[in-house]
Design a protein around this motif. Sequence first.
Motif, PDB file in Angstrom:
ATOM      1  N   LEU A  76      40.212  35.966  34.864  1.00 41.33           N
ATOM      2  CA  LEU A  76      41.215  36.140  35.914  1.00 41.33           C
ATOM      3  C   LEU A  76      40.559  36.590  37.216  1.00 41.33           C
ATOM      4  N   VAL A  81      42.452  35.102  40.621  1.00 38.34           N
ATOM      5  CA  VAL A  81      43.843  35.472  40.350  1.00 38.34           C
ATOM      6  C   VAL A  81      44.073  36.945  40.666  1.00 38.34           C
ATOM      7  N   SER A  82      43.193  37.801  40.167  1.00 39.40           N
ATOM      8  CA  SER A  82      43.342  39.237  40.391  1.00 39.40           C
ATOM      9  C   SER A  82      43.300  39.568  41.879  1.00 39.40           C
ATOM     10  N   THR A 115      45.330  43.040  30.987  1.00 37.54           N
ATOM     11  CA  THR A 115      43.908  43.053  31.298  1.00 37.54           C
ATOM     12  C   THR A 115      43.396  44.473  31.048  1.00 37.54           C
ATOM     13  N   ALA A 405      42.387  28.646  39.043  1.00 39.17           N
ATOM     14  CA  ALA A 405      43.305  29.778  38.903  1.00 39.17           C
ATOM     15  C   ALA A 405      44.592  29.398  38.153  1.00 39.17           C
ATOM     16  N   PRO A 406      45.251  28.268  38.486  1.00 38.90           N
ATOM     17  CA  PRO A 406      46.457  27.899  37.715  1.00 38.90           C
ATOM     18  C   PRO A 406      46.161  27.700  36.231  1.00 38.90           C
ATOM     19  N   LEU A 409      45.835  31.124  34.534  1.00 33.59           N
ATOM     20  CA  LEU A 409      47.161  31.718  34.317  1.00 33.59           C
ATOM     21  C   LEU A 409      47.873  31.040  33.156  1.00 33.59           C
ATOM     22  N   LEU A 412      46.386  32.321  29.926  1.00 43.02           N
ATOM     23  CA  LEU A 412      46.868  33.671  29.654  1.00 43.02           C
ATOM     24  C   LEU A 412      48.296  33.639  29.132  1.00 43.02           C
ATOM     25  N   GLY A 413      49.157  32.846  29.762  1.00 37.98           N
ATOM     26  CA  GLY A 413      50.545  32.744  29.304  1.00 37.98           C
ATOM     27  C   GLY A 413      50.644  32.210  27.890  1.00 37.98           C
ATOM     28  N   CYS A 442      36.774  28.359  33.375  1.00 40.43           N
ATOM     29  CA  CYS A 442      37.352  29.395  34.217  1.00 40.43           C
ATOM     30  C   CYS A 442      36.359  30.539  34.383  1.00 40.43           C
TER      31      CYS A 442
END
Length: 605
Positions: A76, A81-82, A115, A405-406, A409, A412-413, A442
């Motif tokens: 992330l 993203v972070s 995280t 980044a997408p 995410l 993670l989802g 990533c």
Amino acid sequence: MLAAYPLLWSQIAFGLILAGALYLFITEKLRVDVTAMLVLLALVLTGVLDSKQALSGFASEPAIIVAAVFVISGALAATGVSEHIGAWIGRAGGRHEWRTIAVVMPVVALLAAFTHHVMVTAMMLPLLLRHARDRHMPASRLLMPMSLAASLGTTLTLVSAPAFLLANDQLQRAGAEGLGIFSITPIGVALVLVGTAYMLATRWLLPKRSGEGGDDDYLRLGRFRTELLVVPGGQWATRSLADMQKAIGKSVQVLGWLRDGASRTDLTAGSALLGGDILLIEAGADELMSLHDDPGLDLNAIVRYGDTLSGDGTPQLVQTVVAPGSEFIGRSIRELDFSRQFHAVVVGLWRHAGQVAERLSDARLREGDLLVLWGRPSRFAELATHHGFLLLAPFAGEAKRRLRAPLALAILGATILAAATEWLPAPLAFLLGAVAMVATRCIDIQQAYREIDVRIFVMIAGVIPLGIAMEQTGTADLLATHLSGVVAHWPPLAVLLVMFTVAALLTQVMSDAATTALLGPIAIALAQVLDQPPTPYVVCTALGAVVAFLTPIGHHGNLLILGPGQYRFSDFTRIGLPLTVLIGLVSAWMARWLWLGGPMLPHFG
């Protein structure tokens, strides 16, 4: 004699090992992971545990999930993203202190839920320092609420703190029903709301100190001047500057725009980039590395002089400092002709203070200037011996993979969904998520390994056998029996508060994982003696180990903000003692409601 009393010998041996472990954990004469390994070996050598039991921690669910969460957190960060979330928090905070606290605390808590909370604290620290400086707020009024929120956020999910993973492992080994990924979420939500309300109501108790690094030093260290070429036919040619900035991050500041060798002041963020355009920019170390890796962009100096460089090895970026008294001081980069004289090209420059010429090649060097060089390793060996430069070292930047980044995410989802629905066991779901982050690039494999805090992984693997030994030797039952004699006629709420309090005090000198490993078996044995389900007692113990906000040494996040916020030890006690009492009451009350059928709302009469 001892052979006739194997249980007594086991308890004596365990007691001595435990005393030694507590001494080393508290004094920190050895690192916590080294202490954990010594405990593991001592338990085997004394015959308290066999080798299979002692090594079970390395293959345990908590250790696997913690390692996976480190990799996911790193991905992330690597994809930006972070950083984007942190920047949004800064914007949403506005110009009012109360609004910043009200925005920062819930969002930071949510970030910490999935995280590592120390990573979240480290990410938010420079952003809040900048926010406080730009809006003339005392940084100390913002950093402590942020650190508290990161700690409270670990109570929102099972996987965000090693203590809860250990608690779940202990419950399963005791034959009780394990905890789901969101089993403790109602308690966590209540704690985040209570913590935010408390900080808003008592913010006048927070000290008013500006924080270290109020000038640009803390925030601008590592921001380099460089020139960026738009590659003809690349992905950014014909797209607007705004589109490129959105992808590479707002922290990249465009200082000028050259087209056909001439400066163009008429071009704006909405103007289209053309192949061959040169952007004069200022960027951080990570952004500079990201721009170097972007196939649609390139560092202008490399394009102009890269083909002329000789030497062996794969070209790489290094950094060096202009030495005091260097013969190059006062000369421009163009005059020095780096590509011919040193077989390297200057692609970036950082200066502590003072102006830098518009074109990088026109910059006249000063003592202490940090140069980023691109060249081949065999030639750098010659440069390292030159008396005009100091500290030749690999460039410290990590490339951001913002275009992924997408995807990060989405992974993670999917990981959270798979674990929450129990489509996959939580360890397998998070392990799969970590592998997917690496497989989809990533985060690269080397960086993924670097993100795993081996000390925490080894410590968890080492303290799990400590809990097993406490159960197996009967020490937990013995302590629980004595404790139950005191609290036998107490209401469950009071007993839950006792477990929270003991853990809250012990975690000030030990890690949350070690505290839970030590007290969890006692909580289970106490519940069995009282003929009650063990879950609320173990959960309250883990909560006390995680969210007790009494001292700056209780949590690593507090240590991070201690210096920048110019806090004193007493600041944490003054703010944290009433807060910890409040958190303990809420935790015990919610645990009783969730697992013992107690009332959700207090009633009187």
